[in-house]
Enzyme design. Sequence first.
Site, mmCIF file in Angstrom:
data_model
loop_
_atom_site.group_PDB
_atom_site.id
_atom_site.type_symbol
_atom_site.label_atom_id
_atom_site.label_comp_id
_atom_site.label_asym_id
_atom_site.label_seq_id
_atom_site.Cartn_x
_atom_site.Cartn_y
_atom_site.Cartn_z
ATOM 1 N N VAL A 1 44.263 30.169 54.436
ATOM 2 C CA VAL A 1 44.423 31.554 54.915
ATOM 3 C C VAL A 1 45.669 32.120 54.246
ATOM 4 O O VAL A 1 46.669 31.403 54.078
ATOM 5 C CB VAL A 1 44.559 31.563 56.468
ATOM 6 N N TYR B 1 42.517 20.899 63.394
ATOM 7 C CA TYR B 1 41.054 20.898 63.506
ATOM 8 C C TYR B 1 40.479 20.390 64.826
ATOM 9 O O TYR B 1 39.286 20.556 65.076
ATOM 10 C CB TYR B 1 40.453 20.112 62.341
ATOM 11 N N PHE C 1 38.413 14.569 49.069
ATOM 12 C CA PHE C 1 37.778 15.800 48.591
ATOM 13 C C PHE C 1 38.487 16.992 49.190
ATOM 14 O O PHE C 1 39.302 16.826 50.090
ATOM 15 C CB PHE C 1 36.285 15.818 48.954
ATOM 16 N N ARG D 1 46.025 34.856 63.126
ATOM 17 C CA ARG D 1 45.286 36.028 63.638
ATOM 18 C C ARG D 1 43.823 35.673 63.855
ATOM 19 O O ARG D 1 42.971 36.551 63.873
ATOM 20 C CB ARG D 1 45.340 37.170 62.631
ATOM 21 N N GLY D 2 43.542 34.395 63.887
ATOM 22 C CA GLY D 2 42.177 33.974 64.186
ATOM 23 C C GLY D 2 41.271 33.885 62.967
ATOM 24 O O GLY D 2 40.053 33.729 63.117
HETATM 25 C C1 LIG Z 1 45.895 25.965 58.690
HETATM 26 C C2 LIG Z 1 45.432 27.407 58.461
HETATM 27 C C3 LIG Z 1 44.122 27.397 57.715
HETATM 28 C C4 LIG Z 1 45.248 28.047 59.866
HETATM 29 O O1 LIG Z 1 44.700 29.342 59.711
HETATM 30 P P1 LIG Z 1 44.929 30.508 60.795
HETATM 31 O O2 LIG Z 1 44.051 31.644 60.430
HETATM 32 O O3 LIG Z 1 46.368 30.759 60.952
HETATM 33 O O4 LIG Z 1 44.380 29.831 62.132
HETATM 34 P P2 LIG Z 1 43.974 30.602 63.464
HETATM 35 O O5 LIG Z 1 44.760 31.871 63.576
HETATM 36 O O6 LIG Z 1 42.496 30.741 63.556
HETATM 37 O O7 LIG Z 1 44.500 29.565 64.535
HETATM 38 C C5 LIG Z 1 43.732 29.049 65.568
HETATM 39 C C6 LIG Z 1 44.635 28.239 66.472
HETATM 40 O O8 LIG Z 1 45.118 27.112 65.760
HETATM 41 C C7 LIG Z 1 46.547 27.088 65.757
HETATM 42 N N1 LIG Z 1 46.976 26.637 64.446
HETATM 43 C C8 LIG Z 1 46.489 27.042 63.259
HETATM 44 N N2 LIG Z 1 47.114 26.407 62.257
HETATM 45 C C9 LIG Z 1 48.000 25.580 62.818
HETATM 46 C C10 LIG Z 1 48.936 24.657 62.292
HETATM 47 N N3 LIG Z 1 49.056 24.479 60.962
HETATM 48 N N4 LIG Z 1 49.699 23.971 63.165
HETATM 49 C C11 LIG Z 1 49.571 24.162 64.507
HETATM 50 N N5 LIG Z 1 48.676 25.032 65.058
HETATM 51 C C12 LIG Z 1 47.914 25.736 64.224
HETATM 52 C C13 LIG Z 1 46.938 28.537 66.007
HETATM 53 O O9 LIG Z 1 48.227 28.636 66.548
HETATM 54 C C14 LIG Z 1 45.868 29.004 66.949
HETATM 55 O O10 LIG Z 1 46.164 28.537 68.261
HETATM 56 P P3 LIG Z 1 45.838 29.423 69.547
HETATM 57 O O11 LIG Z 1 44.348 29.656 69.524
HETATM 58 O O12 LIG Z 1 46.287 28.568 70.675
HETATM 59 O O13 LIG Z 1 46.606 30.695 69.377
HETATM 60 C C15 LIG Z 1 46.488 28.229 57.691
HETATM 61 O O14 LIG Z 1 47.708 28.183 58.376
HETATM 62 C C16 LIG Z 1 46.695 27.744 56.261
HETATM 63 O O15 LIG Z 1 46.064 28.239 55.347
HETATM 64 N N6 LIG Z 1 47.628 26.770 56.055
HETATM 65 C C17 LIG Z 1 47.981 26.294 54.731
HETATM 66 C C18 LIG Z 1 46.822 25.637 53.985
HETATM 67 C C19 LIG Z 1 46.222 24.508 54.758
HETATM 68 O O16 LIG Z 1 46.895 23.709 55.372
HETATM 69 N N7 LIG Z 1 44.887 24.450 54.735
HETATM 70 C C20 LIG Z 1 44.122 23.426 55.398
HETATM 71 C C21 LIG Z 1 43.702 22.432 54.365
HETATM 72 S S1 LIG Z 1 42.908 21.044 55.134
#
Ligand SMILES: CC(C)(COP(=O)(O)OP(=O)(O)OC[C@H]1O[C@@H](n2cnc3c(N)ncnc32)[C@H](O)[C@@H]1OP(=O)(O)O)[C@@H](O)C(=O)NCCC(=O)NCCS
Length: 405
Positions: A85, A124, A405, A92-93
């Site tokens: 993201v 996850y 992967f 922001r969901g």
């Molecule tokens: C991890 C990532 C994909 C999360 O995306 P996001 O759009 O912020 O997630 P959401 O807003 O849908 O979050 C959903 C819930 O998960 C929690 N959450 C999301 N990412 C989190 C994290 N890294 N650590 C802790 N909590 C997290 C949010 O706080 C939210 O909690 P709530 O429902 O209680 O408010 C984003 O932060 C990202 O791109 N990170 C860097 C790249 C990465 O790590 N990708 C994953 C590769 S496996």
Amino acid sequence: MTEHDVRPLTESEFRASNDLFRKALNAPTVTDEGWRLLAERYEPGRVWGDHIGGQLAGTTMSFASSLALPGGAELPAAAVTAVGVRADLTRRGVLTELMRAQLDEVRRRGEAAVMLHASETAIYGRFGYGVATRSRTVALETARAAPRDRAPGGGRVRLVGVDEAAEILPGLYRGLGVVRAGMIARPPSWWLTHLRRRDSNGDHAVIAVHSDPNGIDDGFAVWVPSGNDYRFGDGRTTLRLLDLHAAGPAATAALWWFLLGVDLADEVVAIERPIDEPLEWWLTDSRQSRVRDVYDGLWVRPVDVPAMLRERDYGTAEPVVLEVRDGLLPDNAGCYLVGPDGAEPTERDPQLSVDVAELASLLFGEARPSTLAEANLIEAHDPKALDPADRLFATLERAWCGTHF
Ligand SMILES: CC(C)(COP(=O)(O)OP(=O)(O)OC[C@H]1O[C@@H](n2cnc3c(N)ncnc32)[C@H](O)[C@@H]1OP(=O)(O)O)[C@@H](O)C(=O)NCCC(=O)NCCS
């Protein structure tokens, strides 16, 4: 309230999706050459984007694979990757919307599970993913790690170039069969990027193939040397082992002995090895297998719970009634009678209740039911059911994925 526009991306949007993902990982975007390889992994209908204000805000994708369960059954499964993201649009969901859309897509396709490797453990679980396998990183000093007299080995190891490896390795990996639960099928697009990747010097990884005393290929290893100019720094050279699969202990050990014997290498560091790989038992000095880290490997999200419960092998014990809770895919929710002959839905009252994420850990024998109950991750309505549940879900061998992967 944030307006989300979640839809499958078109082919012309795939590279932007990859760029966004790599930036989210704080990694450089890929070159044109790199993209030509990676593009093969992007399959129309499997790549998702969420848009905010008309701009791509986040992305996820999957490729078709299969997943092995305890007992050897293989079920179709989607390998989820390239999740990211935009840094200015997190929390922001966006991920939540993407995960929902992807789960629906996978269910429509009839795949039994989704699976991934997680950048962080906190992400996850809320979407129903649980830890199915663990791995370890081991480091061995080449000067000190030596095989015992009775250690397995033998056969012959030869180095092969990338083109030859691309011919041999996919069939070799497939031909090894299901060595362990948690192993997945590797599609051609996975092999393409795996074998043709280049290190920071622009060199390909080093690839070795093992053949048994009859000349039959039965294992392979892929590693990247990280050299140090001896005139600077400590001059140490490390061989970073990325991938080693073989038909049995003789071939596995022979590949290890080959790596440890490479001239001018001081250390071999191997990632994502099975926790119970018997290296310690093969060495004259068991301490020379230094475990640097143990971590979660494959995360699995059961999508078709009845199929996953049905296809797994079980130990011998009294049947138990297990309730599975699943807020995102309510069709999975319900009670299952689990016994030595399999599992099927039942109307009986539950003895144990578990969320679908922790069910993944049970399915692969990664956690015992009684351990999860001690962590309040299983609700034991009838505590006497924990002992038979431990026996039913127990596995003789640790689950292991061995494919990144
Ligand atoms: C991890 C990532 C994909 C999360 O995306 P996001 O759009 O912020 O997630 P959401 O807003 O849908 O979050 C959903 C819930 O998960 C929690 N959450 C999301 N990412 C989190 C994290 N890294 N650590 C802790 N909590 C997290 C949010 O706080 C939210 O909690 P709530 O429902 O209680 O408010 C984003 O932060 C990202 O791109 N990170 C860097 C790249 C990465 O790590 N990708 C994953 C590769 S496996």
